[in-house]
Design a protein around this motif. Structure first.
Motif, PDB file in Angstrom:
ATOM      1  N   ARG A 180     -48.370  -8.250 -13.464  1.00  0.00           N
ATOM      2  CA  ARG A 180     -47.709  -9.553 -13.326  1.00  0.00           C
ATOM      3  C   ARG A 180     -46.207  -9.368 -13.113  1.00  0.00           C
ATOM      4  NH1 ARG A 180     -50.328 -11.216 -18.563  1.00  0.00           N
ATOM      5  NH2 ARG A 180     -48.694 -12.732 -18.871  1.00  0.00           N
ATOM      6  N   HIS A 181     -45.613  -8.426 -13.852  1.00  0.00           N
ATOM      7  CA  HIS A 181     -44.183  -8.193 -13.666  1.00  0.00           C
ATOM      8  C   HIS A 181     -43.891  -7.552 -12.309  1.00  0.00           C
ATOM      9  CE1 HIS A 181     -43.021  -8.656 -18.160  1.00  0.00           C
ATOM     10  NE2 HIS A 181     -42.995  -9.787 -17.504  1.00  0.00           N
ATOM     11  N   GLY A 182     -44.795  -6.685 -11.866  1.00  0.00           N
ATOM     12  CA  GLY A 182     -44.631  -6.082 -10.532  1.00  0.00           C
ATOM     13  C   GLY A 182     -44.537  -7.166  -9.468  1.00  0.00           C
ATOM     14  N   ILE A 183     -45.377  -8.185  -9.610  1.00  0.00           N
ATOM     15  CA  ILE A 183     -45.358  -9.307  -8.651  1.00  0.00           C
ATOM     16  C   ILE A 183     -44.061 -10.093  -8.807  1.00  0.00           C
ATOM     17  CG2 ILE A 183     -46.456 -11.510  -8.036  1.00  0.00           C
ATOM     18  CD1 ILE A 183     -49.161 -10.144  -9.073  1.00  0.00           C
ATOM     19  N   TYR A 184     -43.657 -10.360 -10.043  1.00  0.00           N
ATOM     20  CA  TYR A 184     -42.454 -11.168 -10.272  1.00  0.00           C
ATOM     21  C   TYR A 184     -41.203 -10.519  -9.689  1.00  0.00           C
ATOM     22  CZ  TYR A 184     -38.963 -14.259 -11.913  1.00  0.00           C
ATOM     23  OH  TYR A 184     -37.925 -15.161 -11.899  1.00  0.00           O
ATOM     24  N   TYR A 185     -40.979  -9.250 -10.032  1.00  0.00           N
ATOM     25  CA  TYR A 185     -39.716  -8.596  -9.665  1.00  0.00           C
ATOM     26  C   TYR A 185     -39.696  -8.082  -8.223  1.00  0.00           C
ATOM     27  CZ  TYR A 185     -38.448  -8.890 -14.607  1.00  0.00           C
ATOM     28  OH  TYR A 185     -38.136  -9.355 -15.866  1.00  0.00           O
ATOM     29  N   ASP A 186     -40.753  -8.302  -7.476  1.00  0.00           N
ATOM     30  CA  ASP A 186     -40.839  -7.856  -6.080  1.00  0.00           C
ATOM     31  C   ASP A 186     -39.969  -8.754  -5.189  1.00  0.00           C
ATOM     32  OD1 ASP A 186     -41.536  -7.444  -3.449  1.00  0.00           O
ATOM     33  OD2 ASP A 186     -43.696  -7.607  -3.772  1.00  0.00           O
ATOM     34  N   THR A 187     -38.886  -8.161  -4.659  1.00  0.00           N
ATOM     35  CA  THR A 187     -37.955  -8.964  -3.860  1.00  0.00           C
ATOM     36  C   THR A 187     -38.351  -9.042  -2.382  1.00  0.00           C
ATOM     37  OG1 THR A 187     -36.572  -7.003  -3.620  1.00  0.00           O
ATOM     38  CG2 THR A 187     -35.930  -8.562  -5.338  1.00  0.00           C
ATOM     39  N   LYS A 188     -39.434  -8.336  -2.019  1.00  0.00           N
ATOM     40  CA  LYS A 188     -39.854  -8.380  -0.603  1.00  0.00           C
ATOM     41  C   LYS A 188     -40.789  -9.552  -0.343  1.00  0.00           C
ATOM     42  CE  LYS A 188     -39.250  -3.878   1.442  1.00  0.00           C
ATOM     43  NZ  LYS A 188     -38.901  -2.973   0.317  1.00  0.00           N
ATOM     44  N   THR A 189     -41.890  -9.594  -1.105  1.00  0.00           N
ATOM     45  CA  THR A 189     -42.875 -10.658  -0.862  1.00  0.00           C
ATOM     46  C   THR A 189     -43.231 -11.431  -2.134  1.00  0.00           C
ATOM     47  OG1 THR A 189     -44.726  -9.144  -1.247  1.00  0.00           O
ATOM     48  CG2 THR A 189     -43.964  -9.369   1.027  1.00  0.00           C
ATOM     49  N   GLY A 190     -42.783 -10.937  -3.291  1.00  0.00           N
ATOM     50  CA  GLY A 190     -43.189 -11.510  -4.577  1.00  0.00           C
ATOM     51  C   GLY A 190     -42.378 -12.721  -5.007  1.00  0.00           C
ATOM     52  N   THR A 191     -42.327 -12.918  -6.326  1.00  0.00           N
ATOM     53  CA  THR A 191     -41.698 -14.134  -6.848  1.00  0.00           C
ATOM     54  C   THR A 191     -40.180 -14.125  -6.638  1.00  0.00           C
ATOM     55  OG1 THR A 191     -43.440 -14.104  -8.519  1.00  0.00           O
ATOM     56  CG2 THR A 191     -41.684 -15.718  -8.804  1.00  0.00           C
ATOM     57  N   MET A 192     -39.550 -12.961  -6.814  1.00  0.00           N
ATOM     58  CA  MET A 192     -38.101 -12.899  -6.569  1.00  0.00           C
ATOM     59  C   MET A 192     -37.792 -13.224  -5.105  1.00  0.00           C
ATOM     60  SD  MET A 192     -36.369 -12.206  -9.344  1.00  0.00           S
ATOM     61  CE  MET A 192     -34.842 -11.629  -8.667  1.00  0.00           C
ATOM     62  N   ALA A 193     -38.709 -12.849  -4.228  1.00  0.00           N
ATOM     63  CA  ALA A 193     -38.531 -13.193  -2.811  1.00  0.00           C
ATOM     64  C   ALA A 193     -38.609 -14.714  -2.636  1.00  0.00           C
ATOM     65  CB  ALA A 193     -39.571 -12.494  -1.947  1.00  0.00           C
ATOM     66  N   ALA A 194     -39.468 -15.352  -3.439  1.00  0.00           N
ATOM     67  CA  ALA A 194     -39.577 -16.819  -3.385  1.00  0.00           C
ATOM     68  C   ALA A 194     -38.274 -17.451  -3.876  1.00  0.00           C
ATOM     69  CB  ALA A 194     -40.756 -17.303  -4.232  1.00  0.00           C
ATOM     70  N   VAL A 195     -37.726 -16.918  -4.983  1.00  0.00           N
ATOM     71  CA  VAL A 195     -36.455 -17.438  -5.521  1.00  0.00           C
ATOM     72  C   VAL A 195     -35.364 -17.297  -4.456  1.00  0.00           C
ATOM     73  CG1 VAL A 195     -34.695 -17.193  -7.325  1.00  0.00           C
ATOM     74  CG2 VAL A 195     -37.103 -16.797  -7.892  1.00  0.00           C
ATOM     75  N   ASN A 196     -35.303 -16.111  -3.863  1.00  0.00           N
ATOM     76  CA  ASN A 196     -34.273 -15.870  -2.845  1.00  0.00           C
ATOM     77  C   ASN A 196     -34.457 -16.775  -1.632  1.00  0.00           C
ATOM     78  OD1 ASN A 196     -33.045 -13.969  -4.436  1.00  0.00           O
ATOM     79  ND2 ASN A 196     -34.180 -12.245  -3.558  1.00  0.00           N
ATOM     80  N   TYR A 197     -35.705 -17.066  -1.317  1.00  0.00           N
ATOM     81  CA  TYR A 197     -35.989 -17.964  -0.192  1.00  0.00           C
ATOM     82  C   TYR A 197     -35.324 -19.327  -0.429  1.00  0.00           C
ATOM     83  CZ  TYR A 197     -38.601 -21.213   2.737  1.00  0.00           C
ATOM     84  OH  TYR A 197     -38.941 -22.208   3.604  1.00  0.00           O
ATOM     85  N   PHE A 198     -35.474 -19.858  -1.641  1.00  0.00           N
ATOM     86  CA  PHE A 198     -34.880 -21.172  -1.929  1.00  0.00           C
ATOM     87  C   PHE A 198     -33.348 -21.079  -1.986  1.00  0.00           C
ATOM     88  CE2 PHE A 198     -39.220 -21.896  -3.542  1.00  0.00           C
ATOM     89  CZ  PHE A 198     -39.529 -22.989  -2.755  1.00  0.00           C
ATOM     90  N   LYS A 199     -32.839 -19.953  -2.502  1.00  0.00           N
ATOM     91  CA  LYS A 199     -31.378 -19.783  -2.542  1.00  0.00           C
ATOM     92  C   LYS A 199     -30.815 -19.783  -1.131  1.00  0.00           C
ATOM     93  CE  LYS A 199     -30.818 -17.177  -6.842  1.00  0.00           C
ATOM     94  NZ  LYS A 199     -30.677 -15.837  -7.439  1.00  0.00           N
ATOM     95  N   GLU A 200     -31.483 -19.052  -0.244  1.00  0.00           N
ATOM     96  CA  GLU A 200     -30.985 -18.919   1.127  1.00  0.00           C
ATOM     97  C   GLU A 200     -31.183 -20.197   1.935  1.00  0.00           C
ATOM     98  OE1 GLU A 200     -32.969 -15.353   2.428  1.00  0.00           O
ATOM     99  OE2 GLU A 200     -31.862 -14.190   0.922  1.00  0.00           O
TER     100      GLU A 200
END
Ligand code: AMP
Length: 226
Positions: A180-200
């Motif tokens: 679950r953490h691997g998915i969360y902290y994944d900045t390419k396609t995971g949840t962090m990527a989703a966060v960054n998507y909204f930031k951008e």
């Protein structure tokens, strides 16, 4: 006027606790994808049967099950004055789909709350949390004074309603937590990527808070910005 809010944070960051507080402030539904899945599993529905194996392992439930379920939830009447969405989107793909659905429905996103927490600390925190059988918005944790379960007749019960508590199987399984953490902290396609998507993408107020401080302090940081 209602608010449409997304809350992000790794499992163990206190995201559910803060979501429950924000829900009360705005009187909007706190919609947790994981809780909806667990209800389906508990109720023995077809969807629950399909989702269970993925959830037990800490894998994402496939998008063809998850996305329609969450979009349908947002169309219920209780969502018309706003909502706080927790656990969805969990990947960049889901973020893009949600953004498109909101746009098509003429809805805006007002806030993205991001609770920032180190992976190791998040992992330590997960094992101590307890689920109230009556209400998922009654957070309990054996290591946090503010939300510690209480003792009744020699039994540890929910501090809010006195209901029974249980642990999540995927919270006691280190492999599942790591996944679950691997998915969360994944900045390419995971949840962090989703966060960054909204930031951008912009057009939404992003509130990033340090999740390592006390529950009350995190709440204060969030409320200052909302
Ligand atoms: P949570 O209660 O948010 O930790 O979610 C528990 C589990 O439900 C996750 O580990 C996934 O297996 C599944 N799940 C929750 N939300 C999603 C989502 N947005 N996409 C795919 N699977 C999800």
């Amino acid at each position: 006027m209602g608010k449409n809010i997304l809350v992000f944070g790794p499992n163990g960051s206190g995201k559910g606790t803060q979501g429950a507080i924000v829900q009360k402030k705005f009187n909007i539904p706190h919609i947790e994808s994981g809780a909806i899945f667990r209800e389906h599993i508990g109720g023995g529905t077809e969807l629950g049967k399909k989702a269970k194996a993925f959830i037990d392992k800490g894998d994402l439930v496939p998008d063809d099950i998850t996305i329609p379920m969450m979009i349908a939830r947002l169309q219920k009447p209780d969502c018309k004055d706003g909502w706080i969405l927790d656990g969805f989107p969990r990947s960049k793909e889901q973020a893009i789909t949600l953004a498109k659905n909101l746009k098509d429905a003429g809805l805006a996103l007002d806030y993205v709350i991001e609770i920032v927490l180190d992976r190791e600390i998040a992992k330590e925190r997960i094992m101590g949390r307890r689920l109230c059988v009556n209400d998922n918005n009654h957070p309990n944790h054996i290591a946090f004074e503010a939300i510690k379960p209480v003792e009744k007749d020699g039994k540890i019960v929910c501090r809010v309603c006195g209901g029974d508590l249980k642990v999540r199987a995927d919270d006691q399984d280190e492999d599942a937590i790591n996944k679950r953490h691997g998915i969360y902290y994944d900045t390419k396609t995971g949840t962090m990527a989703a966060v960054n998507y909204f930031k951008e993408a912009g057009g939404v107020k992003v509130i990033s808070v340090d999740g390592s401080v006390s529950i009350g302090q995190v709440t204060e940081l969030i409320m200052k910005e909302l």
